[in-house]
Design a protein around this motif. Structure first.
Motif, short mmCIF file in Angstrom:
data_model
loop_
_atom_site.label_atom_id
_atom_site.label_comp_id
_atom_site.label_asym_id
_atom_site.label_seq_id
_atom_site.Cartn_x
_atom_site.Cartn_y
_atom_site.Cartn_z
N THR A 1 44.43 -24.81 -1.03
CA THR A 1 43.77 -25.81 -0.18
C THR A 1 44.17 -25.66 1.27
OG1 THR A 1 45.52 -27.35 -0.83
CG2 THR A 1 43.39 -27.58 -1.94
N HIS A 2 45.45 -25.35 1.51
CA HIS A 2 45.87 -25.17 2.90
C HIS A 2 45.21 -23.95 3.52
CE1 HIS A 2 48.93 -28.20 1.99
NE2 HIS A 2 49.06 -28.30 3.29
N LEU A 3 45.10 -22.88 2.76
CA LEU A 3 44.41 -21.68 3.25
C LEU A 3 42.94 -21.97 3.53
CD1 LEU A 3 44.07 -18.60 3.72
CD2 LEU A 3 43.71 -18.40 1.23
N LEU A 4 42.25 -22.56 2.56
CA LEU A 4 40.81 -22.75 2.69
C LEU A 4 40.48 -23.82 3.73
CD1 LEU A 4 39.74 -22.35 -1.03
CD2 LEU A 4 39.42 -20.73 0.85
N GLY A 5 41.32 -24.83 3.87
CA GLY A 5 41.11 -25.79 4.96
C GLY A 5 41.16 -25.11 6.31
N GLY B 1 38.07 -24.52 9.11
CA GLY B 1 38.21 -24.78 10.54
C GLY B 1 37.87 -23.56 11.38
N GLU B 2 38.28 -22.38 10.93
CA GLU B 2 37.94 -21.15 11.64
C GLU B 2 36.43 -20.96 11.69
OE1 GLU B 2 41.90 -18.55 10.27
OE2 GLU B 2 39.93 -18.14 9.38
N ALA B 3 35.76 -21.23 10.57
CA ALA B 3 34.31 -21.03 10.53
C ALA B 3 33.59 -21.94 11.51
CB ALA B 3 33.80 -21.27 9.11
N ALA C 1 34.78 -23.00 14.22
CA ALA C 1 35.11 -22.51 15.55
C ALA C 1 34.45 -21.16 15.86
CB ALA C 1 36.62 -22.40 15.70
N GLY C 2 33.62 -20.65 14.94
CA GLY C 2 32.89 -19.42 15.20
C GLY C 2 33.56 -18.16 14.71
N HIS C 3 34.60 -18.31 13.89
CA HIS C 3 35.30 -17.14 13.35
C HIS C 3 35.16 -17.18 11.83
CE1 HIS C 3 36.97 -16.61 17.35
NE2 HIS C 3 37.34 -17.87 17.32
N ALA C 4 34.02 -16.70 11.35
CA ALA C 4 33.64 -16.90 9.95
C ALA C 4 33.91 -15.68 9.07
CB ALA C 4 32.17 -17.27 9.86
N GLU C 5 34.65 -14.70 9.55
CA GLU C 5 34.83 -13.48 8.77
C GLU C 5 35.51 -13.77 7.43
OE1 GLU C 5 34.72 -12.67 13.11
OE2 GLU C 5 35.99 -13.94 11.85
#
Length: 435
Positions: free
Chosen positions: A380-384, A388-390, A392-396
């Protein structure tokens, strides 16, 4: 001895658990009242939602979190408190199902959840009794061979903290004669999960995020500006993150229809003398056995033994949780027959058919993540963070997870429970006979 939690302070709105009673922060946040605007609205104040909120406020986004009950009300505040690296399916299985490239990508992230927890605990000074060390216990030579294979595979993905332990050294970790050996993970560990999520929530609030409790979502109007509605208000926002997991409810059937709530039971003893508690678990590592329906246990910071095990498909609980867990506890530690059970509770986690988290979108600006399938503290900590990255425009990294197929349970809502129970019975039989 009898189970009796009546004399212990509780925390209204939470399960009657040792975690709730010993939480550092028992403040109630207000419910949403009226209409407001923000950049991102997050549904669910468990680990996934709060992890995403913290990632986003650190990036400068305005964030509102809506929680139907209390922060950490669901699995995030009721689990065994173990930092277990990896996923509910091993990297070998992921490679065989989805290809070596996906296994490599997920393998590169597989230690990050624990690293995120440790970094945030240090940065924000979160008091959650964080301790290092995990031990996976084997009952049979077959399980030992499987652990050897897992260790080799993990090491190919860069895990440096693994050590096989034979029968003669089991006592360094747990004082029982049940196991033939096991695997030590020095990057594993344990903590007080409710105090962790409460500390992370306070960090969100200190950076301007807003969290509303008692604010169950009743509807979502998706569009260029999404509107999330509750009984007493609404939030207009650019992005929505749905992070409800097993407690999401029926408002989002595209998500809840692809998972099954599964209950797990936990009990906590009265405090033991420090010497007695240390003798049972000398290294203060958390323990998880290798059976399909597994037991897990550890010492707490006040020298109780926290013991969990058993599952209830569909979220069904046994009649006597304390009695069920006491039997398991005494099988492992017969010397605790004179010890009282102070707390016993249950909580649901979200299980997917693949046992891999389900990550995706309901619209271009409505994201979700659920179904950590029993490995939720780290995943959950990783995917949360990845949600947030996605935003912010960093969806890789988000794209890797969202590309994994998610399958419906055979038989739909009517038959998913009995068919899963049948499968669990088969694997339990294999554990019993060592096949």
């Amino acid at each position: 001895m009898a189970f009796n939690a009546a004399s212990f302070p509780q925390n209204p709105g939470h399960a009657a658990s040792w975690y709730a009673a010993s939480a550092h922060d028992k403040r109630r946040r207000p419910a949403l009242d009226g209409d407001m605007e923000t950049d991102v609205c997050i549904v669910g104040a468990g680990f996934t939602g709060i992890s995403a909120a913290l990632e986003l406020v650190e990036r400068g986004y305005k964030v509102v979190v809506l929680e139907a009950e209390r922060i950490g009300f669901g699995a995030s505040g009721r689990n065994g408190g173990q930092i277990v690296n990896g996923y509910s399916r091993d990297l070998q299985t992921i490679a065989s199902r989805y290809g070596a490239d996906k296994a490599a990508a997920l393998g590169a992230m597989s230690l990050e959840g624990g690293a995120i927890i440790r970094e945030r605990v240090a940065r924000y000074g979160i008091d959650c009794a964080l301790a290092d060390g995990g031990f996976f216990a084997a009952f049979t030579d077959k399980q030992m061979r499987e652990m050897e294979a897992h260790k080799a595979h993990w090491q190919r993905h860069g895990h440096p903290g693994l050590e096989m332990v034979g029968a003669s050294d089991v006592g360094r970790y747990v004082a029982t004669d049940r196991y033939v050996g096991g695997l030590v993970d020095r990057l594993g560990g344990h903590l007080h999960p409710l105090n962790l999520v409460l500390g992370e929530a306070a960090a969100v609030e200190r950076q301007g995020g807003q969290i509303f409790e008692g604010s169950r979502v009743t509807g979502l109007e998706a569009g260029e500006r999404n509107r999330v509605r509750t009984a007493a208000g609404s939030v207009s926002c650019r992005y929505v993150l749905i992070c409800g997991n097993a407690y999401l409810g029926p408002q989002f059937p595209e998500i809840s229809g692809r998972m099954m709530p599964v209950s797990s039971q936990v009990a906590v003893t009265e405090p033991l003398d420090e010497e007695r508690a240390q003798a049972l678990l000398p290294a203060n590592a958390c323990v998880e056995d290798a059976n399909y329906v597994l037991d897990y246990y550890r010492r707490t910071e006040d020298n109780r033994i926290l013991y969990g095990g058993g599952i209830g498909y569909g979220g069904r609980d046994p009649r006597d949780i304390a009695g069920l867990i006491r039997t398991k506890l005494l099988t492992t530690f017969p010397s605790l027959a004179d010890v009282r059970i102070d707390y016993a509770w249950s909580g649901n986690f979200a299980l997917t058919l693949t046992r891999i988290p389900h990550v995706g979108r309901l619209s271009p600006s409505v994201y979700f993540s659920h179904g950590d399938s029993g490995h939720g503290v780290t995943t959950t900590h990783l995917l949360g963070k990845i949600l947030g990255e996605a935003v912010a425009g960093h969806a890789e990294r988000y794209d890797v997870w969202s590309s994994l197929p998610n399958l419906a349970f055979p038989g739909g809502r009517v038959l998913r429970v009995p068919l899963t129970v049948l499968g669990a019975w088969w694997y339990g039989l294999r554990d019993r006979f060592g096949i």
